[in-house]
Enzyme design. Structure first.
Site, mmCIF file in Angstrom:
data_model
loop_
_atom_site.group_PDB
_atom_site.id
_atom_site.type_symbol
_atom_site.label_atom_id
_atom_site.label_comp_id
_atom_site.label_asym_id
_atom_site.label_seq_id
_atom_site.Cartn_x
_atom_site.Cartn_y
_atom_site.Cartn_z
ATOM 1 N N ASP A 43 41.263 37.654 37.582
ATOM 2 C CA ASP A 43 39.941 37.154 37.812
ATOM 3 C C ASP A 43 39.581 36.800 36.776
ATOM 4 O O ASP A 43 38.701 36.051 37.139
ATOM 5 C CB ASP A 43 39.447 37.496 39.389
ATOM 6 C CG ASP A 43 39.421 36.929 40.422
ATOM 7 O OD1 ASP A 43 40.227 36.769 40.163
ATOM 8 O OD2 ASP A 43 39.187 37.400 41.825
ATOM 9 N N ALA A 44 39.703 37.755 35.880
ATOM 10 C CA ALA A 44 37.422 38.162 35.174
ATOM 11 C C ALA A 44 38.440 37.124 33.967
ATOM 12 O O ALA A 44 37.542 36.454 32.844
ATOM 13 C CB ALA A 44 37.945 39.969 34.852
ATOM 14 N N LEU A 93 32.834 28.699 45.472
ATOM 15 C CA LEU A 93 32.241 29.150 44.807
ATOM 16 C C LEU A 93 30.961 29.420 43.750
ATOM 17 O O LEU A 93 32.302 29.730 43.094
ATOM 18 C CB LEU A 93 31.989 30.946 46.088
ATOM 19 C CG LEU A 93 31.546 30.353 47.782
ATOM 20 C CD1 LEU A 93 32.006 31.360 48.441
ATOM 21 C CD2 LEU A 93 30.808 29.685 48.069
ATOM 22 N N GLU A 126 26.966 38.052 53.624
ATOM 23 C CA GLU A 126 28.226 37.947 54.210
ATOM 24 C C GLU A 126 29.318 38.516 53.216
ATOM 25 O O GLU A 126 30.076 38.447 52.358
ATOM 26 C CB GLU A 126 28.711 36.778 54.490
ATOM 27 C CG GLU A 126 27.892 35.553 55.314
ATOM 28 C CD GLU A 126 28.428 34.008 54.810
ATOM 29 O OE1 GLU A 126 29.536 34.038 55.134
ATOM 30 O OE2 GLU A 126 28.137 33.694 55.743
ATOM 31 N N LYS A 128 32.745 38.635 51.617
ATOM 32 C CA LYS A 128 33.331 37.832 50.504
ATOM 33 C C LYS A 128 35.258 38.528 51.071
ATOM 34 O O LYS A 128 35.811 38.983 50.025
ATOM 35 C CB LYS A 128 33.432 37.395 49.153
ATOM 36 C CG LYS A 128 34.336 36.333 49.051
ATOM 37 C CD LYS A 128 33.515 35.612 47.191
ATOM 38 C CE LYS A 128 34.527 34.123 47.095
ATOM 39 N NZ LYS A 128 35.774 34.373 46.879
ATOM 40 N N GLU A 184 38.090 32.696 56.859
ATOM 41 C CA GLU A 184 39.463 33.265 55.680
ATOM 42 C C GLU A 184 40.769 33.725 56.820
ATOM 43 O O GLU A 184 40.596 34.833 57.828
ATOM 44 C CB GLU A 184 38.327 34.087 55.275
ATOM 45 C CG GLU A 184 39.106 35.044 54.196
ATOM 46 C CD GLU A 184 39.199 34.208 52.739
ATOM 47 O OE1 GLU A 184 38.513 32.979 52.677
ATOM 48 O OE2 GLU A 184 39.685 34.151 51.330
ATOM 49 N N CYS A 418 61.151 40.829 14.429
ATOM 50 C CA CYS A 418 60.841 40.166 16.309
ATOM 51 C C CYS A 418 61.528 41.508 16.125
ATOM 52 O O CYS A 418 62.268 41.540 15.750
ATOM 53 C CB CYS A 418 61.392 38.437 15.826
ATOM 54 S SG CYS A 418 61.775 38.676 17.849
ATOM 55 N N CYS A 421 65.512 39.951 17.736
ATOM 56 C CA CYS A 421 66.197 38.869 16.574
ATOM 57 C C CYS A 421 66.199 39.168 15.203
ATOM 58 O O CYS A 421 67.074 39.029 14.597
ATOM 59 C CB CYS A 421 65.663 36.905 16.675
ATOM 60 S SG CYS A 421 64.615 36.413 16.157
HETATM 61 S S1 IVH Z 1 32.254 30.382 52.205
HETATM 62 C C1 IVH Z 1 31.107 26.324 50.416
HETATM 63 N N1 IVH Z 1 32.126 32.332 52.816
HETATM 64 O O1 IVH Z 1 35.799 32.326 48.970
HETATM 65 C C2 IVH Z 1 31.120 28.119 50.873
HETATM 66 N N2 IVH Z 1 33.655 32.105 51.067
HETATM 67 O O2 IVH Z 1 34.891 30.740 46.302
HETATM 68 C C3 IVH Z 1 32.887 28.148 50.726
HETATM 69 N N3 IVH Z 1 35.356 33.875 51.679
HETATM 70 O O3 IVH Z 1 37.116 29.874 49.234
HETATM 71 C C4 IVH Z 1 32.887 28.615 50.915
HETATM 72 N N4 IVH Z 1 35.252 34.992 52.444
HETATM 73 O O4 IVH Z 1 38.349 31.574 50.459
HETATM 74 C C5 IVH Z 1 32.324 31.209 51.853
HETATM 75 N N5 IVH Z 1 31.957 34.334 53.595
HETATM 76 C C6 IVH Z 1 32.220 33.846 52.891
HETATM 77 C C7 IVH Z 1 33.876 33.921 52.531
HETATM 78 C C8 IVH Z 1 34.238 32.338 51.676
HETATM 79 C C9 IVH Z 1 35.768 34.651 51.351
HETATM 80 C C10 IVH Z 1 36.735 32.895 50.024
HETATM 81 C C11 IVH Z 1 36.663 31.200 50.729
HETATM 82 C C12 IVH Z 1 36.472 30.411 49.732
HETATM 83 C C13 IVH Z 1 36.305 31.058 47.985
HETATM 84 C C14 IVH Z 1 35.568 30.975 47.684
#
Ligand code: IVH
Length: 720
Positions: A43-44, A93, A126, A128, A184, A418, A421
């Site tokens: 991700d980074a 997001l 919330e 993630k 999710e 290399c 080769c």
């Molecule tokens: S809201 C408009 N809430 O993160 C916002 N997403 O980067 C839409 N995800 O596609 C997403 N937990 O797969 C939201 N509590 C949460 C989440 C969440 C995981 C994932 C989801 C989304 C991605 C966005």
């Protein structure tokens, strides 16, 4: 090399090349992540690419690409499931990485809404969840359709698979006529471990982590397999609804819970920034002991009237943000540094590590990026190092603990030949900057087996010749067994087999190697094609590839700097394979007039011209290409009209399109002879503006550019 150059120091040409490169890389990463469930970068790393893309676009707004990653969400859906257009786009997001970023988010919300300092901005906080999002559509309370996110606009119909989840209600009481619940799908850590154990016993492929396991289980063609997998669901949002359920985010979640959907119990509503950050830390502390993976928290503005006013920017809402947890790190020992050779000959150092668990995943390899990075870190075999794993792929070494260095260790000497080769490996000078490339490359070209095999893999890949059924392993096996050594060999394979069968009365593929057997190191033949049906399918897809359009063929050659877009530009301008070869030969012979003509093509610069000249300069490339062209018959590109109302005009699309996707709109416009651009300038002829159009519309009006609605556009092009 422009890849590491400061954005301010880039020439427009380098910037354009770099944007093309980034777009390609990110598209690949998206597709690996979303379509294949097999991420190719962390991700980074992905975030770094995205940030660089954004910085270059900001500095060179005229170069924003039509296929820019900044306007694309995830990958296009894979072709296995029926495609379904979302009633409401499924957004992604924006990310915050620090408390400061978070503070800025709240400040932006205040500014946008014109709130005073003493007005509270309540947020829901919330977790993630690290799974994959799904949209569940209920009509009159019955579950009728379940889809993946796909590219945010169009997802895949996985209704039957989602219907197997116990945690997804099939019928709900008291629901409005239309209700789309979003959330999710995930797998718990213990369920994941148990499932992998089962798969291992059965001798099947294991999943790398719970997210991939959830994705792989959900997107099964056979829903009975999904039914056996322990998938779960958390609801966190909604799509189309005929009647809102509540006025705030939190009340919606409460309604969902009452209807029988699981809602995460760590969700909290906070009224100050401090409280939000403090809940973030509470969740972070619990992270390791939670039964499921999370990679951060999501903050959402609680009031829905405010959410509506805040709206969205292209792909992300202004009313929500993800606050990511810092990457996970661990200490281990660097046992060896291997050098891998890629398609374009790049020598990439790979660190072999004493296996160590980083955030729940066993890590035994890490990337060291390039020679400069090894020198910067002064990484030596035997060193104790810190590895970092952000997201779930290729971890990296971020630090060397010098005080733990064993006595007598020696600095790593990066090879100048290399390792595969033996050809010389060089760091080319960038003629424009006068600086050496960060990447050292093998000069062996196609005579280097590593490059040859990587190029073959690229050739058959989905975005190139798309030879279904011939995967990377297959290519490696064929290559090693001398059955397929270059692209042309794929197309003669069936004939060679048939001839061999006649002579020897056997269909053992190992016999019909391309040349009389030379050395046969580790000959293998994968089970995948040992049965006749599978082999027939492989031949059918090879046959189908003979007529792939010229732009794909050019891209499939794997010439440096010639990506999909450049391939298309070249195919359009030079029209036939012969035309393309003539171009290449003239370039390599130093024909200045031809070079000038090439550079006249909008979107093609010196870098591409140099790369084409270098490719055609090599005899073995020319010969291999000639052999390939004797086998294929590329289809002409979709005709581009040179008359009609929009031929030759430059068109920009902005805002939401309701009757077609962006990609469709662009493809149609191009087919009608228009040029599609990502930004409005004096050169723009037409701006097609849908609802939500912003700065582009304003600019077009200032410049007096013709503006039309989607309907007016469709009427103009005769498709209303
Ligand atoms: S809201 C408009 N809430 O993160 C916002 N997403 O980067 C839409 N995800 O596609 C997403 N937990 O797969 C939201 N509590 C949460 C989440 C969440 C995981 C994932 C989801 C989304 C991605 C966005």
């Amino acid at each position: 090399m422009s890849e590491t150059k400061d954005v301010k120091a880039l020439s427009p040409e380098e910037a354009a090349d770099e944007l093309e490169r980034l777009s390609g890389l990110m598209a690949e990463a998206d597709s690996a992540y979303y379509t294949d469930d097999a991420p190719v970068m962390s991700d980074a790393e992905y975030d770094a690419l995205r940030a660089r893309n954004a910085a270059i676009e900001e500095a060179f707004p005229q170069l924003v690409r039509a296929d820019s990653p900044s306007v694309r969400i995830g990958a296009a859906p894979s072709s296995r499931f029926a495609k379904v257009r979302h009633a409401e786009p499924m957004l992604s997001l924006d990310n915050a990485f620090s408390d400061e970023d978070m503070g800025e988010f709240v400040a932006r919300v205040r500014r946008f809404l014109g709130l005073s300092e003493d007005e509270t901005v309540a947020l829901t906080v919330e977790p993630k969840i690290d799974g994959l999002s799904a949209n569940l559509r209920y009509e009159s309370g019955r579950f009728v359709l379940g889809t993946t996110r796909g590219d945010g606009m169009v997802g895949e119909d996985i209704t039957r698979n989602l219907a197997t989840l116990d945690e997804i209600p099939k019928e709900i009481e008291g629901a409005p006529d239309v209700l789309e619940v979003r959330g999710e799908v995930y797998m718990t850590k213990p369920d994941f471990a148990a499932m992998n154990e089962r798969l291992e016993k059965a001798g099947e492929k294991l999943f790398a982590n719970p997210r991939n396991a959830a994705a792989g289980s959900l997107r099964q063609k056979d829903a009975d397999i999904t039914a056996e997998r322990p998938l779960r669901f958390f609801a966190y949002g909604w799509g189309e609804v005929s009647e809102p359920l509540a006025e705030t985010q939190r009340d919606w979640l409460e309604r969902f819970a009452a209807m029988g959907f699981p809602v995460n119990d760590l969700t909290e509503r906070t009224v100050t920034l401090e409280a939000a950050l403090s809940h973030y830390r509470t969740i972070e502390e619990q992270r390791a002991s939670l039964p499921y993976d999370i990679d951060g928290v999501v903050y959402k503005v609680d009031r829905l009237d405010w959410q509506r006013r805040l709206g969205t920017i292209t792909r992300t809402p202004r009313w929500a943000i993800a606050h990511k947890f810092p990457a996970e790190r661990a200490q281990t020992v660097l046992e060896a540094i291997d050098i891998q050779v890629g398609r374009t000959g790049a020598l990439t150092p790979l660190a072999r590590l004493t296996p160590v668990t980083v955030g729940g995943v066993v890590v035994s390899n890490a990337t060291l990026h390039n020679q400069d990075e090894i020198e910067r870190l002064d990484a030596r075999v035997g060193d104790t190092v810190i590895v970092q794993r952000a997201g779930d792929v290729i971890p990296q070494i971020v630090e060397v603990l010098k005080d733990k260095r064993p006595k007598g260790s020696e600095a790593f000497v990066f090879p100048d030949h290399c390792p595969v080769c033996g050809a010389e490996a060089v760091r080319e000078m960038n003629p424009r900057t006068g600086e050496p490339d960060v990447v050292r490359r093998c000069t062996g070209g196609l005579t280097c087996p590593a490059q040859a095999v990587e190029r073959l893999k690229h050739f058959v890949s989905r975005r190139a010749m798309d030879i279904d059924g011939v995967g990377e392993r297959q290519v490696e096996d064929w290559f090693r067994a001398h059955i397929v050594r270059e692209p042309a060999d794929l197309f003669t394979l069936q004939k060679r087999q048939e001839e061999e069968t006649e002579v020897h009365g056997t269909s053992d593929l190992r016999r019909y190697r391309r040349k009389p057997a030379t050395k046969t190191r580790g000959e293998v033949w994968t089970d995948e094609v040992t049965n006749a049906t599978a082999l027939a399918n492989v031949y059918a897809s090879i046959e189908a590839a003979r007529t792939r359009p010229l732009d794909r063929l050019i891209f499939a050659l794997g010439i440096r700097h010639v990506g999909e877009i450049t391939g298309r530009l070249l195919a359009r301008r030079y029209e036939s394979a012969e035309g393309f070869v003539a171009l290449g030969e003239a370039l390599s012979a130093g024909d200045e007039a031809v070079r000038e003509q090439l550079l006249d093509i909008d979107g093609i610069g010196e870098t591409v011209a140099d790369a084409l000249a270098a490719f055609f300069h090599e005899d073995h490339n020319r010969a291999a290409l000639a052999r390939l062209l004797a086998e294929v018959d590329p289809a002409p590109l979709e005709a581009v009209s040179d008359e009609g109302p929009v031929a030759g005009k430059t068109v920009v699309f902005t805002g939401k399109l309701e009757k077609m996707t962006r990609d469709e709109a662009k493809a149609r416009a191009v087919a009608l002879g228009a040029k599609v651009s990502g930004s409005v300038s004096a050169k723009t002829d037409i701006l097609v503006a849908g609802p939500g159009a912003g700065s582009k519309l304003k600019k077009a009006e200032e410049l007096g550019v013709q503006v039309m609605s989607e309907d007016a556009w469709l009427e103009t092009v005769g498709a209303a």
